[in-house]
Design an enzyme around this catalytic site. Structure first.
Site, PDB file in Angstrom:
ATOM      1  N   GLU A 104       0.841  -1.198   0.000  1.00  0.00           N
ATOM      2  CA  GLU A 104       0.000   0.000   0.000  1.00  0.00           C
ATOM      3  C   GLU A 104       0.876   1.246   0.000  1.00  0.00           C
ATOM      4  O   GLU A 104       1.313   1.710   1.059  1.00  0.00           O
ATOM      5  CB  GLU A 104      -0.885   0.022   1.253  1.00  0.00           C
ATOM      6  CG  GLU A 104      -1.873  -1.116   1.319  1.00  0.00           C
ATOM      7  CD  GLU A 104      -3.106  -0.725   2.124  1.00  0.00           C
ATOM      8  OE1 GLU A 104      -4.209  -0.860   1.593  1.00  0.00           O
ATOM      9  OE2 GLU A 104      -2.960  -0.256   3.260  1.00  0.00           O
ATOM     10  N   GLY A 145      -6.294   6.759   0.141  1.00  0.00           N
ATOM     11  CA  GLY A 145      -7.299   7.785   0.396  1.00  0.00           C
ATOM     12  C   GLY A 145      -7.105   9.049  -0.421  1.00  0.00           C
ATOM     13  O   GLY A 145      -7.734  10.069  -0.154  1.00  0.00           O
TER      14      GLY A 145
END
Ligand code: PGA
Length: 255
Positions: A171, A177
Protein backbone atom coordinates in the site's frame (compact mmCIF):
# COMPACT_ATOMS: atom_id res chain seq x y z
CA UNK A 1 3.31 -23.70 -7.90
CA UNK A 2 2.22 -21.51 -10.81
CA UNK A 3 1.18 -17.95 -10.06
CA UNK A 4 -2.32 -18.57 -11.38
CA UNK A 5 -3.11 -21.00 -8.58
CA UNK A 6 -3.12 -18.22 -5.99
CA UNK A 7 -6.71 -17.53 -4.93
CA UNK A 8 -7.39 -13.77 -5.05
CA UNK A 9 -8.29 -11.98 -1.83
CA UNK A 10 -10.52 -8.90 -1.78
CA UNK A 11 -10.41 -7.25 1.62
CA UNK A 12 -12.31 -4.18 2.83
CA UNK A 13 -10.58 -2.06 5.45
CA UNK A 14 -13.28 0.03 7.04
CA UNK A 15 -10.92 2.05 9.25
CA UNK A 16 -12.85 4.15 11.82
CA UNK A 17 -16.17 4.00 9.99
CA UNK A 18 -19.51 2.31 10.79
CA UNK A 19 -21.22 1.59 14.08
CA UNK A 20 -22.31 -1.90 15.02
CA UNK A 21 -25.78 -1.23 13.58
CA UNK A 22 -24.34 0.09 10.32
CA UNK A 23 -21.99 -2.89 10.12
CA UNK A 24 -24.78 -5.44 10.48
CA UNK A 25 -27.01 -3.62 7.96
CA UNK A 26 -24.15 -3.55 5.44
CA UNK A 27 -23.30 -7.21 5.90
CA UNK A 28 -26.91 -8.35 5.60
CA UNK A 29 -27.10 -6.61 2.24
CA UNK A 30 -23.60 -7.51 1.11
CA UNK A 31 -23.77 -11.23 1.85
CA UNK A 32 -26.71 -11.55 -0.56
CA UNK A 33 -24.78 -9.66 -3.26
CA UNK A 34 -21.82 -12.03 -3.01
CA UNK A 35 -23.60 -15.27 -2.10
CA UNK A 36 -22.84 -17.02 -5.41
CA UNK A 37 -19.32 -15.67 -5.73
CA UNK A 38 -16.59 -18.22 -6.17
CA UNK A 39 -12.91 -18.12 -6.88
CA UNK A 40 -11.90 -15.41 -4.46
CA UNK A 41 -11.73 -14.86 -0.73
CA UNK A 42 -13.67 -12.01 0.81
CA UNK A 43 -12.52 -10.27 3.98
CA UNK A 44 -14.18 -7.37 5.79
CA UNK A 45 -12.42 -5.46 8.59
CA UNK A 46 -14.91 -3.49 10.71
CA UNK A 47 -14.07 -1.44 13.80
CA UNK A 48 -13.54 -3.26 17.13
CA UNK A 49 -17.01 -2.70 18.66
CA UNK A 50 -18.67 -4.29 15.61
CA UNK A 51 -16.47 -7.39 15.25
CA UNK A 52 -18.56 -9.89 17.19
CA UNK A 53 -21.81 -8.76 15.56
CA UNK A 54 -20.10 -8.85 12.15
CA UNK A 55 -18.93 -12.41 12.73
CA UNK A 56 -22.50 -13.38 13.68
CA UNK A 57 -23.94 -11.63 10.63
CA UNK A 58 -21.69 -13.53 8.17
CA UNK A 59 -21.93 -16.94 9.85
CA UNK A 60 -22.59 -19.59 7.18
CA UNK A 61 -21.29 -17.32 4.39
CA UNK A 62 -17.82 -17.19 2.83
CA UNK A 63 -17.09 -13.75 4.22
CA UNK A 64 -14.18 -13.60 6.67
CA UNK A 65 -13.97 -10.99 9.39
CA UNK A 66 -10.70 -9.21 10.18
CA UNK A 67 -9.65 -6.83 12.92
CA UNK A 68 -7.56 -3.78 12.02
CA UNK A 69 -5.04 -4.03 14.86
CA UNK A 70 -4.43 -5.69 18.27
CA UNK A 71 -1.81 -5.95 21.02
CA UNK A 72 0.76 -8.72 20.84
CA UNK A 73 0.40 -9.78 24.49
CA UNK A 74 -2.40 -12.28 25.02
CA UNK A 75 -3.68 -10.51 28.15
CA UNK A 76 -2.50 -8.11 30.83
CA UNK A 77 -2.59 -4.60 32.21
CA UNK A 78 -2.70 -2.75 28.88
CA UNK A 79 -5.59 -0.33 29.19
CA UNK A 80 -7.36 0.24 25.92
CA UNK A 81 -5.86 -2.72 24.10
CA UNK A 82 -7.32 -5.98 22.79
CA UNK A 83 -5.47 -9.26 22.23
CA UNK A 84 -5.36 -11.83 19.44
CA UNK A 85 -7.15 -14.53 21.50
CA UNK A 86 -9.92 -11.99 22.22
CA UNK A 87 -10.28 -11.35 18.50
CA UNK A 88 -10.46 -15.07 17.80
CA UNK A 89 -13.12 -15.47 20.46
CA UNK A 90 -15.09 -12.61 18.89
CA UNK A 91 -15.16 -14.53 15.60
CA UNK A 92 -12.29 -12.92 13.65
CA UNK A 93 -10.20 -15.09 11.36
CA UNK A 94 -7.86 -12.41 10.02
CA UNK A 95 -6.11 -9.28 11.21
CA UNK A 96 -4.54 -6.33 9.40
CA UNK A 97 -1.07 -5.54 10.76
CA UNK A 98 1.16 -2.53 10.18
CA UNK A 99 -1.23 -0.37 8.16
CA UNK A 100 0.48 2.90 7.25
CA UNK A 101 -2.03 4.82 9.38
CA UNK A 102 -0.91 2.74 12.37
CA UNK A 103 2.73 3.44 11.48
CA UNK A 104 2.11 7.17 10.92
CA UNK A 105 -0.24 8.00 13.82
CA UNK A 106 0.29 5.28 16.41
CA UNK A 107 4.01 4.55 16.42
CA UNK A 108 3.90 1.16 14.71
CA UNK A 109 7.38 0.03 13.67
CA UNK A 110 8.72 -2.98 11.82
CA UNK A 111 9.57 -4.46 15.20
CA UNK A 112 6.03 -4.12 16.55
CA UNK A 113 4.69 -5.42 13.25
CA UNK A 114 6.83 -8.50 13.75
CA UNK A 115 5.61 -9.00 17.32
CA UNK A 116 2.03 -8.77 16.12
CA UNK A 117 2.63 -11.17 13.23
CA UNK A 118 4.04 -13.79 15.60
CA UNK A 119 1.24 -13.27 18.14
CA UNK A 120 -1.44 -13.48 15.44
CA UNK A 121 -0.06 -16.77 14.15
CA UNK A 122 0.15 -18.12 17.68
CA UNK A 123 -3.54 -17.31 18.20
CA UNK A 124 -4.60 -18.73 14.83
CA UNK A 125 -5.34 -15.40 13.16
CA UNK A 126 -4.26 -14.85 9.58
CA UNK A 127 -2.07 -11.74 9.30
CA UNK A 128 -2.49 -9.26 6.45
CA UNK A 129 0.82 -7.43 6.71
CA UNK A 130 0.95 -3.96 5.16
CA UNK A 131 4.03 -2.32 3.68
CA UNK A 132 4.52 0.69 1.45
CA UNK A 133 6.59 3.78 0.81
CA UNK A 134 5.66 7.44 1.30
CA UNK A 135 5.70 9.95 -1.54
CA UNK A 136 8.98 11.44 -0.27
CA UNK A 137 10.58 8.01 -0.22
CA UNK A 138 9.37 7.25 -3.75
CA UNK A 139 10.64 10.58 -5.04
CA UNK A 140 14.01 9.98 -3.38
CA UNK A 141 14.25 6.57 -5.11
CA UNK A 142 14.05 4.76 -1.81
CA UNK A 143 11.04 2.59 -2.59
CA UNK A 144 12.98 -0.65 -2.89
CA UNK A 145 14.99 -0.06 0.29
CA UNK A 146 11.87 0.82 2.26
CA UNK A 147 9.98 -2.24 1.05
CA UNK A 148 12.88 -4.56 1.81
CA UNK A 149 13.35 -3.05 5.27
CA UNK A 150 9.65 -3.38 6.06
CA UNK A 151 9.26 -6.91 4.74
CA UNK A 152 12.46 -8.17 6.40
CA UNK A 153 11.73 -6.39 9.67
CA UNK A 154 8.08 -7.37 9.81
CA UNK A 155 8.73 -11.03 9.08
CA UNK A 156 11.74 -11.72 11.31
CA UNK A 157 12.00 -15.38 12.41
CA UNK A 158 9.33 -16.69 10.07
CA UNK A 159 9.92 -20.01 8.35
CA UNK A 160 8.36 -21.37 5.14
CA UNK A 161 5.84 -23.23 7.36
CA UNK A 162 4.88 -20.33 9.61
CA UNK A 163 4.76 -18.00 6.60
CA UNK A 164 2.10 -20.04 4.82
CA UNK A 165 -1.05 -18.28 6.13
CA UNK A 166 0.42 -14.79 5.77
CA UNK A 167 -0.87 -12.29 3.23
CA UNK A 168 1.13 -9.17 2.35
CA UNK A 169 -0.48 -5.92 1.20
CA UNK A 170 1.53 -3.37 -0.76
CA UNK A 171 0.00 0.00 0.00
CA UNK A 172 1.95 3.02 -1.22
CA UNK A 173 1.16 5.73 1.32
CA UNK A 174 0.73 8.34 -1.44
CA UNK A 175 -2.12 6.31 -2.92
CA UNK A 176 -4.12 5.73 0.25
CA UNK A 177 -7.30 7.79 0.40
CA UNK A 178 -5.93 10.21 -2.19
CA UNK A 179 -7.68 8.99 -5.32
CA UNK A 180 -4.19 8.60 -6.78
CA UNK A 181 -3.95 4.88 -7.51
CA UNK A 182 -0.63 3.31 -8.38
CA UNK A 183 -0.63 2.24 -12.01
CA UNK A 184 -0.76 -1.52 -12.48
CA UNK A 185 2.88 -1.27 -13.63
CA UNK A 186 4.04 0.53 -10.48
CA UNK A 187 2.11 -1.88 -8.27
CA UNK A 188 3.44 -4.91 -10.06
CA UNK A 189 7.02 -3.70 -9.82
CA UNK A 190 6.66 -3.33 -6.06
CA UNK A 191 4.99 -6.72 -5.76
CA UNK A 192 7.92 -8.22 -7.65
CA UNK A 193 10.42 -6.65 -5.26
CA UNK A 194 8.51 -8.18 -2.34
CA UNK A 195 8.08 -11.60 -3.91
CA UNK A 196 11.75 -11.73 -4.92
CA UNK A 197 12.74 -10.96 -1.35
CA UNK A 198 10.54 -13.72 0.03
CA UNK A 199 12.10 -16.05 -2.54
CA UNK A 200 15.59 -15.10 -1.35
CA UNK A 201 14.68 -15.45 2.33
CA UNK A 202 12.27 -18.37 2.35
CA UNK A 203 12.55 -20.13 -0.99
CA UNK A 204 10.65 -20.34 -4.27
CA UNK A 205 7.62 -22.28 -3.06
CA UNK A 206 6.85 -19.84 -0.29
CA UNK A 207 7.32 -16.92 -2.69
CA UNK A 208 5.04 -18.39 -5.35
CA UNK A 209 2.31 -19.26 -2.85
CA UNK A 210 2.33 -15.83 -1.16
CA UNK A 211 -0.68 -13.62 -1.89
CA UNK A 212 0.33 -9.98 -2.31
CA UNK A 213 -2.56 -7.52 -2.37
CA UNK A 214 -2.46 -3.99 -3.70
CA UNK A 215 -4.08 -1.19 -1.69
CA UNK A 216 -4.47 2.52 -2.29
CA UNK A 217 -7.51 4.10 -4.00
CA UNK A 218 -8.74 0.82 -5.46
CA UNK A 219 -12.21 1.37 -6.95
CA UNK A 220 -14.65 -0.49 -9.21
CA UNK A 221 -13.25 1.53 -12.14
CA UNK A 222 -9.63 0.47 -11.71
CA UNK A 223 -9.69 -2.96 -10.11
CA UNK A 224 -9.76 -4.89 -13.37
CA UNK A 225 -6.53 -3.35 -14.64
CA UNK A 226 -4.80 -4.11 -11.36
CA UNK A 227 -6.10 -7.67 -11.11
CA UNK A 228 -5.04 -8.37 -14.70
CA UNK A 229 -1.43 -8.31 -13.51
CA UNK A 230 -0.18 -11.78 -12.62
CA UNK A 231 1.77 -10.52 -9.61
CA UNK A 232 -1.25 -8.79 -8.04
CA UNK A 233 -3.33 -11.25 -6.03
CA UNK A 234 -6.08 -9.03 -4.69
CA UNK A 235 -6.91 -5.72 -3.12
CA UNK A 236 -7.02 -4.09 0.28
CA UNK A 237 -9.73 -1.52 -0.20
CA UNK A 238 -10.58 1.38 2.09
CA UNK A 239 -13.04 4.06 0.96
CA UNK A 240 -14.59 2.06 -1.89
CA UNK A 241 -15.36 -0.87 0.43
CA UNK A 242 -17.74 1.18 2.58
CA UNK A 243 -20.64 0.76 0.20
CA UNK A 244 -21.88 -2.82 -0.24
CA UNK A 245 -22.69 -2.45 -3.95
CA UNK A 246 -19.25 -0.96 -4.65
CA UNK A 247 -17.47 -3.71 -2.71
CA UNK A 248 -19.56 -6.39 -4.44
CA UNK A 249 -18.75 -4.84 -7.84
CA UNK A 250 -15.04 -5.13 -7.08
CA UNK A 251 -15.45 -8.73 -5.96
CA UNK A 252 -17.13 -9.41 -9.31
CA UNK A 253 -14.30 -7.66 -11.17
CA UNK A 254 -14.07 -10.43 -13.75
CA UNK A 255 -17.67 -10.00 -14.97
P1 PGA B 1 -8.20 3.57 0.24
O1 PGA B 1 -7.52 2.89 1.53
O2 PGA B 1 -8.75 2.46 -0.60
O3 PGA B 1 -9.30 4.45 0.81
O4 PGA B 1 -7.14 4.34 -0.46
C1 PGA B 1 -6.80 1.70 1.41
C2 PGA B 1 -6.26 1.30 2.77
O5 PGA B 1 -5.91 2.18 3.56
O6 PGA B 1 -6.18 0.10 3.10
Amino acid sequence: MAATTRTPVLAGNWKMYKTVQETVAYLNEFKILVQYTEGCEIVIAPAFPALAAAADAVRGSRIRIAAQNFHWESEGAFTGEVSAPMLRAAGCSDVIIGHSERRQYFGETDETVNRRVLAALEAGLRPIVCVGETLDQREANQTKDVLLRQIDGGLVSLTPESMSPIIVAYEPVWAIGTGRTATPEIAEEAHQILRDRIRENLGPETAEALRILYGGSVRPANIQGLMARPGIDGGLIGGASLDPASMAAMIHYRS
